[in-house]
Design an enzyme around this catalytic site. Sequence first.
Site, PDB file in Angstrom:
ATOM      1  N   ASP A   1      36.269  44.570  44.361  1.00 57.89           N
ATOM      2  CA  ASP A   1      36.954  45.051  45.239  1.00 57.89           C
ATOM      3  C   ASP A   1      36.848  46.583  45.163  1.00 57.89           C
ATOM      4  O   ASP A   1      36.901  47.338  46.066  1.00 57.89           O
ATOM      5  CB  ASP A   1      38.396  44.830  45.224  1.00 57.89           C
TER       6      ASP A   1
HETATM    7  N1  LIG Z   1      46.211  46.214  39.409  1.00 59.40           N
HETATM    8  C1  LIG Z   1      46.944  45.735  40.234  1.00 59.40           C
HETATM    9  O1  LIG Z   1      48.211  45.619  39.870  1.00 59.40           O
HETATM   10  C2  LIG Z   1      46.630  44.523  41.101  1.00 59.40           C
HETATM   11  C3  LIG Z   1      47.706  43.272  41.112  1.00 59.40           C
HETATM   12  C4  LIG Z   1      47.454  42.238  42.296  1.00 59.40           C
HETATM   13  C5  LIG Z   1      46.235  42.222  42.778  1.00 59.40           C
HETATM   14  N2  LIG Z   1      45.194  43.270  42.537  1.00 59.40           N
HETATM   15  C6  LIG Z   1      44.060  43.193  43.168  1.00 59.40           C
HETATM   16  O2  LIG Z   1      42.982  42.835  42.300  1.00 59.40           O
HETATM   17  C7  LIG Z   1      41.757  43.362  42.990  1.00 59.40           C
HETATM   18  C8  LIG Z   1      41.100  44.246  41.545  1.00 59.40           C
HETATM   19  O3  LIG Z   1      39.821  44.638  41.858  1.00 59.40           O
HETATM   20  P1  LIG Z   1      38.639  44.527  40.695  1.00 59.40           P
HETATM   21  O4  LIG Z   1      37.545  45.110  41.333  1.00 59.40           O
HETATM   22  O5  LIG Z   1      39.216  44.864  39.360  1.00 59.40           O
HETATM   23  O6  LIG Z   1      38.612  42.963  40.636  1.00 59.40           O
HETATM   24  P2  LIG Z   1      38.060  42.063  41.726  1.00 59.40           P
HETATM   25  O7  LIG Z   1      37.667  42.662  42.815  1.00 59.40           O
HETATM   26  O8  LIG Z   1      39.222  40.903  41.736  1.00 59.40           O
HETATM   27  O9  LIG Z   1      36.940  41.289  40.914  1.00 59.40           O
HETATM   28  C9  LIG Z   1      37.033  40.667  39.673  1.00 59.40           C
HETATM   29  C10 LIG Z   1      35.367  40.233  39.575  1.00 59.40           C
HETATM   30  O10 LIG Z   1      35.423  39.916  38.180  1.00 59.40           O
HETATM   31  C11 LIG Z   1      34.387  38.969  38.109  1.00 59.40           C
HETATM   32  N3  LIG Z   1      34.845  38.123  36.903  1.00 59.40           N
HETATM   33  C12 LIG Z   1      35.555  37.187  36.568  1.00 59.40           C
HETATM   34  N4  LIG Z   1      35.763  36.889  35.438  1.00 59.40           N
HETATM   35  C13 LIG Z   1      34.563  37.479  34.777  1.00 59.40           C
HETATM   36  C14 LIG Z   1      34.053  37.150  33.504  1.00 59.40           C
HETATM   37  N5  LIG Z   1      34.600  36.371  32.469  1.00 59.40           N
HETATM   38  N6  LIG Z   1      32.971  37.774  33.134  1.00 59.40           N
HETATM   39  C15 LIG Z   1      32.377  38.720  34.018  1.00 59.40           C
HETATM   40  N7  LIG Z   1      32.814  38.911  35.304  1.00 59.40           N
HETATM   41  C16 LIG Z   1      33.879  38.331  35.683  1.00 59.40           C
HETATM   42  C17 LIG Z   1      34.491  38.238  39.301  1.00 59.40           C
HETATM   43  O11 LIG Z   1      33.046  37.788  39.530  1.00 59.40           O
HETATM   44  P3  LIG Z   1      32.624  36.592  39.063  1.00 59.40           P
HETATM   45  O12 LIG Z   1      33.262  35.510  39.175  1.00 59.40           O
HETATM   46  O13 LIG Z   1      31.259  36.344  39.674  1.00 59.40           O
HETATM   47  O14 LIG Z   1      32.313  36.974  37.580  1.00 59.40           O
HETATM   48  C18 LIG Z   1      34.915  39.135  40.172  1.00 59.40           C
HETATM   49  O15 LIG Z   1      34.004  39.616  41.151  1.00 59.40           O
HETATM   50  C19 LIG Z   1      42.085  44.452  44.039  1.00 59.40           C
HETATM   51  O16 LIG Z   1      41.812  43.686  45.150  1.00 59.40           O
HETATM   52  C20 LIG Z   1      43.457  44.754  43.830  1.00 59.40           C
HETATM   53  O17 LIG Z   1      44.092  44.947  45.048  1.00 59.40           O
HETATM   54  C21 LIG Z   1      45.535  44.196  41.704  1.00 59.40           C
END
Ligand SMILES: NC(=O)c1ccc[n+]([C@@H]2O[C@H](COP(=O)([O-])OP(=O)(O)OC[C@H]3O[C@@H](n4cnc5c(N)ncnc54)[C@H](OP(=O)(O)O)[C@@H]3O)[C@@H](O)[C@H]2O)c1
Lengths: 471, 471, 101, 101
Positions: free
Chosen positions: B396
């Site tokens: 994201d």
């Molecule tokens: N920071 C906060 O406080 C918070 C709180 C709540 C929500 N959020 C939301 O969380 C999101 C954060 O974005 P982000 O880019 O950090 O994460 P993301 O968009 O949720 O993407 C996480 C990625 O990690 C990969 N993944 C999962 N396990 C893995 C592993 N063991 N090894 C390698 N890859 C792995 C997944 O793809 P695969 O499955 O293909 O591996 C996934 O595409 C945002 O949408 C944000 O709004 C953040």
Amino acid sequence: MQVATFVAYLVAAALFILGIRRLRAPETARSGNTLAALGMVIALVATIFVADIDEALSGIEILAGVLVGSVVGAVAAQRVQMTAMPQMVAAFNGVGGAAAALVALSEFYQVEALGTHPETVVASVAVLLSVVIGTVSFAGSIIAFSKLQELALTGSVTFPLQQAVNAIIALVIVLLAVNVLAGGLLLPPLASLYLILGASVLLGVLFVIPIGGADMPIVISLLNAFTGLAAAASGFVLDNYALIISGTLVGASGTVLTREMSSALGRPLRKIIFAGITASATDSKGGDEEDRPVNDVNAGAVGEYLSDEAEKVVIVPGYGLAVAQAQGPMFDLMETLESQGKEVFFGIHPVAGRMPGHMNVLLTEAGVPYAKLYDLEDINPELEDADAAIIVGANDVVNPAANDPEQDTPISGMPILEVDKADRVIFVKRSLSPGFAGIDNPLFYDTDKTMMLFSDAKQGLQEIVEAVKNK
Amino acid sequence: MQVATFVAYLVAAALFILGIRRLRAPETARSGNTLAALGMVIALVATIFVADIDEALSGIEILAGVLVGSVVGAVAAQRVQMTAMPQMVAAFNGVGGAAAALVALSEFYQVEALGTHPETVVASVAVLLSVVIGTVSFAGSIIAFSKLQELALTGSVTFPLQQAVNAIIALVIVLLAVNVLAGGLLLPPLASLYLILGASVLLGVLFVIPIGGADMPIVISLLNAFTGLAAAASGFVLDNYALIISGTLVGASGTVLTREMSSALGRPLRKIIFAGITASATDSKGGDEEDRPVNDVNAGAVGEYLSDEAEKVVIVPGYGLAVAQAQGPMFDLMETLESQGKEVFFGIHPVAGRMPGHMNVLLTEAGVPYAKLYDLEDINPELEDADAAIIVGANDVVNPAANDPEQDTPISGMPILEVDKADRVIFVKRSLSPGFAGIDNPLFYDTDKTMMLFSDAKQGLQEIVEAVKNK
Amino acid sequence: MGVLLAQLAIFVVAAFLGFELISRVPSLLHTPLMSATNAIHGIVLVGAVISLAAASDSFTTTVGMIAVVFGAINVVGGFWVTNRMLSMFRPPVKKVKQREG
Amino acid sequence: MGVLLAQLAIFVVAAFLGFELISRVPSLLHTPLMSATNAIHGIVLVGAVISLAAASDSFTTTVGMIAVVFGAINVVGGFWVTNRMLSMFRPPVKKVKQREG
Ligand SMILES: NC(=O)c1ccc[n+]([C@@H]2O[C@H](COP(=O)([O-])OP(=O)(O)OC[C@H]3O[C@@H](n4cnc5c(N)ncnc54)[C@H](OP(=O)(O)O)[C@@H]3O)[C@@H](O)[C@H]2O)c1
Ligand SMILES: NC(=O)c1ccc[n+]([C@@H]2O[C@H](COP(=O)([O-])OP(=O)(O)OC[C@H]3O[C@@H](n4cnc5c(N)ncnc54)[C@H](OP(=O)(O)O)[C@@H]3O)[C@@H](O)[C@H]2O)c1
């Protein structure tokens, strides 16, 4: 206290809090003031309808008093000129301080006259604090008013051993207060209180007289915080939450505001209070520089340059503009230049004038659109490609000496409006004398770049307008 | 209450206030926490020495209880892994809520058991509020803990008529509360209170189960504010200023913090609370895109590129890094690259991971210097002349779809890390599946620019490190 | 005693609130802010009214009367003059935004 | 009654203070801030101690005891874990400054 009154007081306090919050940004400031005024109305109505007004007489007295005060306040507030704002605020602050002291005095008298002693030590302490702080604030504000209105005591009035005298008066007040708390060991409590009143007047006067007129806004802000505390102390005397909460709020926020103001002006609070440095600074230097040549021009030459060669003009107003009441001609100059297709900006230094926001208020009052008023950070880049910078009744805010590492002046380190980046620099002022900080300006003597138009600001601007129009 | 205790409580409250102030900036945050802890010690000592501990027995009980709790708390806090922080905070919050409810319950029982009714309606209202809010917070926190620890109820658990059921439970609580206040019309007050306790547990559980695990930090912050209010209510029951002031402070500041967190994450609070949208989003899309070609590489190829052609490398960590516990290999990669004379930066998006500050904590824990962690505004300019951007377990926060005006997604309008400005983009993740927001990433399919290394983050990074070293 | 302690607690908390309320105000607004808080401490008018209502002899009546008049000047004058000042800041908010952009 | 009103006033003022205290905190600090305020509401431990000290029978003793243990966990665990979190932000302040400059 009835619950309804209590709730009204809490609502009033909440409105004051919300009001102060909104006063922090220009867009919401006016509504913040309105909210706070609404809170005041609520508190007052709740008090009048619920206070123990047993006799019809006292009801009439109260209404009459409120009415008279309101009319006086409103008329004064409506009539006052914008340049006289600081002394107006000082006057309002003074009557507030006096009111707090009088309320406490009257409570104390009532209890004493009935032959009973005040119930608790705490109530007596509160009475004493309210009387002392309120009276100091009253007396100090009156002196500040007199200085700013140039009635008397202008400049810094000093006498030998000033600090020692102040300390002795403070000590006398403390001793008298102890006498009151002890129930009148040497003097009757009521008599002591009157003496305290007198000593506090003296202390207030002596506190403010050594301070130069230009530091007054900061002193008024400090006295404003004092009055807040006096009101809070009266609240303890009367067991009244409206007074305790609101008075404390003003006491604390006024203290922070004072500190912010003094740091924005680069004048540490301690220096202001503990010395009368200001007055002496103004007449330092100056004399021996006068024989260096300057490029002395008349309004015609300025008008010619502006009309023929300037496309982008930055105007920098200062204290002299306010003194000369030249905001009207300033507006005319803007209009005249714009009607000839030129770009005009105003560069407003945060400490230009003698009161924060002074220039903005004056110029917007004269009709200059708010969006043309640029502050320090925004105007400096514009100055780079400006054809002319016209400095009207200002010196410190454009003085490059502030950035000269070799000089140690009161303004050293203060960011300035960098008018020397413009192609031409035009000063409109009466003489070569420096301004508030008393520092000579090297730009005056840059005969290639600078034009000096020696004139009163109002008259000079009018002449320039004529000259531009007649081209 | 003795004056000394009162003063101690005020000092404690002041320390809490100063502590929270200092927690607003990274430089002072730690000292703020220490100040607040000091305040707590002062309040506690004042209480223990001054409370009416008549029997030696209850003194021992108190010390034993404090000791046991402290040891449990300290051990848990010391042992917990940084990735498990949210559930730890949830657990601490839960016990706090329970404590507030129990204190109120015990007061109520004592008064009831002695056959006297609580003195005022107000005290009863306070008891009821404390029991309800404290218990909801307790039960909600337990569920949040269970979800985050992946014990049970992970994902969004919904059932038909959820909102209606919640409303009915709330109504039952209100009716029971009225019964208590009326002195027990239908049921004895104490029995009603137990029923209220039960209903509140149910309400807390039902409130949290529909909310997806990723929204948990926000929910925990909200429950944190609840516990604060419960403590304040207990303060009214016990006539205790320490509880009233501090509980209210936490209640109010927790509410603001919740709002700030939810807006920083772009997730409006109302949506989180009133629906279980989150879970369904994750498995949308994804399937039909898989047949588009991608540039699928192995660690060797990545290592070769980094070693031979990259001089400036930006690493972007995301949620997957935390899940895979790959911060160690990440640190190794940084060191390896730097030992080859390359520049390495980390780009930390504010919402990367599942908890604010998540990535910063993980990486600094692994040894990455704080100064290498760049935030959104600072890293985007660096990306322009970077040779490679390595995105580990993130989607994201680098998804250009967020800025595509044609698409309307949950992340639309969110600023992203512009990794596509780098010469090469290297993704390390297990598959093409999207992340939290469920939005496919067009960068995956840019076969000229992008390399996809399909692997668990930990293993993939280790392999890359090997490959770089062996070049 | 109980009430007094509570009042002291109010004092302390309100003082912190007052400190917190003013922070990083643009210097442009220092004068209006000073003037508005100046009007707010006119709340002492409430005290003056209570004290005049309770006045029992000519001394307290006179003192109370003066306090009421002074308090009313402080309140009405203060808010009025602040409003006048602020009405001059009538910023077409859009223009300011535009200028920043 | 007087005391109760005063306590309500404290509640209102403290609530405003709480709102005011949190403003524009960098999201970096959201988690530690949450965790620290979480520890602060552990002040309920004070209430638990008072309640246990006043316990008169086995029921109130048990309830009070649990409350004390829970409160202590909240307090000690909360501050401890916050400190652990924040100790990881050990920013060599100079470096940050330098980076900005
Ligand atoms: N920071 C906060 O406080 C918070 C709180 C709540 C929500 N959020 C939301 O969380 C999101 C954060 O974005 P982000 O880019 O950090 O994460 P993301 O968009 O949720 O993407 C996480 C990625 O990690 C990969 N993944 C999962 N396990 C893995 C592993 N063991 N090894 C390698 N890859 C792995 C997944 O793809 P695969 O499955 O293909 O591996 C996934 O595409 C945002 O949408 C944000 O709004 C953040
Ligand atoms: N803004 C605030 O709240 C505040 C408060 C207190 C102090 N200050 C201080 O005030 C200073 C403000 O700087 P500034 O540049 O605005 O003013 P300044 O440096 O004090 O200069 C004012 C200039 O105006 C000229 N002047 C006076 N009367 C005039 C008239 N009738 N017509 C034309 N010119 C006239 C004076 O020169 P001639 O005599 O030669 O005409 C003088 O050089 C700073 O040092 C600041 O720290 C500001």
